[in-house]
Design a protein around this motif. Structure first.
Motif, short mmCIF file in Angstrom:
data_model
loop_
_atom_site.label_atom_id
_atom_site.label_comp_id
_atom_site.label_asym_id
_atom_site.label_seq_id
_atom_site.Cartn_x
_atom_site.Cartn_y
_atom_site.Cartn_z
N ILE A 86 0.87 -1.18 0.00
CA ILE A 86 0.00 0.00 0.00
C ILE A 86 0.90 1.22 0.00
O ILE A 86 1.76 1.36 0.88
CB ILE A 86 -0.93 0.02 1.23
N ARG A 101 -4.70 2.69 10.92
CA ARG A 101 -5.43 1.73 10.07
C ARG A 101 -4.45 0.86 9.27
O ARG A 101 -4.66 -0.34 9.13
CB ARG A 101 -6.36 2.49 9.12
N LEU A 102 -3.38 1.45 8.78
CA LEU A 102 -2.39 0.68 8.02
C LEU A 102 -1.73 -0.39 8.89
O LEU A 102 -1.52 -1.52 8.43
CB LEU A 102 -1.33 1.61 7.42
N PHE A 109 3.61 -1.05 3.80
CA PHE A 109 3.15 0.22 3.26
C PHE A 109 4.24 1.28 3.29
O PHE A 109 5.21 1.18 4.05
CB PHE A 109 1.91 0.72 4.03
N MET A 111 3.99 5.64 3.14
CA MET A 111 3.16 6.84 3.05
C MET A 111 4.06 8.07 3.14
O MET A 111 4.97 8.12 3.96
CB MET A 111 2.17 6.91 4.22
#
Length: 115
Positions: A86, A101-102, A109, A111
């Motif tokens: 993600i 949430r991740l 992930f 970000m």
């Protein structure tokens, strides 16, 4: 643009330039499926991932996709099942909630967030 002004602007819709996406690509294997949960088809995340041979699936709140309701939205559940990674630039005003949430999702992930 200074990030302190961005963070307090109440506007979370800022597009990540290609030069900020490219360094992340080296950490994602070619051929991996990547979900970009805060992106549209015009996102540099999506464009650059697809250009290098990754499958990039994307979702955006403007299309009715809610990242925080992953368990109730059919398309989001599908994205979670299909993705290996993600990657995105989340809304800065929600970065704490996004990161929580991740970690709950338990998928690798990356970000880009203002700190």
């Amino acid at each position: 643009m200074k990030m302190d002004k961005v963070a307090n602007s109440k506007n979370d819709e800022f597009y990540t330039p290609a030069y900020a996406v490219r360094p992340i690509l080296k950490y994602i294997p070619k051929g991996a499926t990547v979900w970009c949960p805060f992106d549209t088809e015009n996102s540099w995340f999506v464009k650059l991932l697809q250009a290098r041979g990754n499958r990039a699936i994307y979702s955006h709140k403007d299309n009715g996709d809610d990242f925080f309701q992953c368990t109730s939205v059919i398309s989001i559940k599908t994205y979670l099942a299909e993705c290996d990674y993600i990657v995105s630039n989340p809304p800065y005003s929600l970065k704490t909630e996004v990161l929580k949430r991740l970690f709950d999702i338990e998928k690798p992930f990356a970000m880009l967030v203002g700190v």
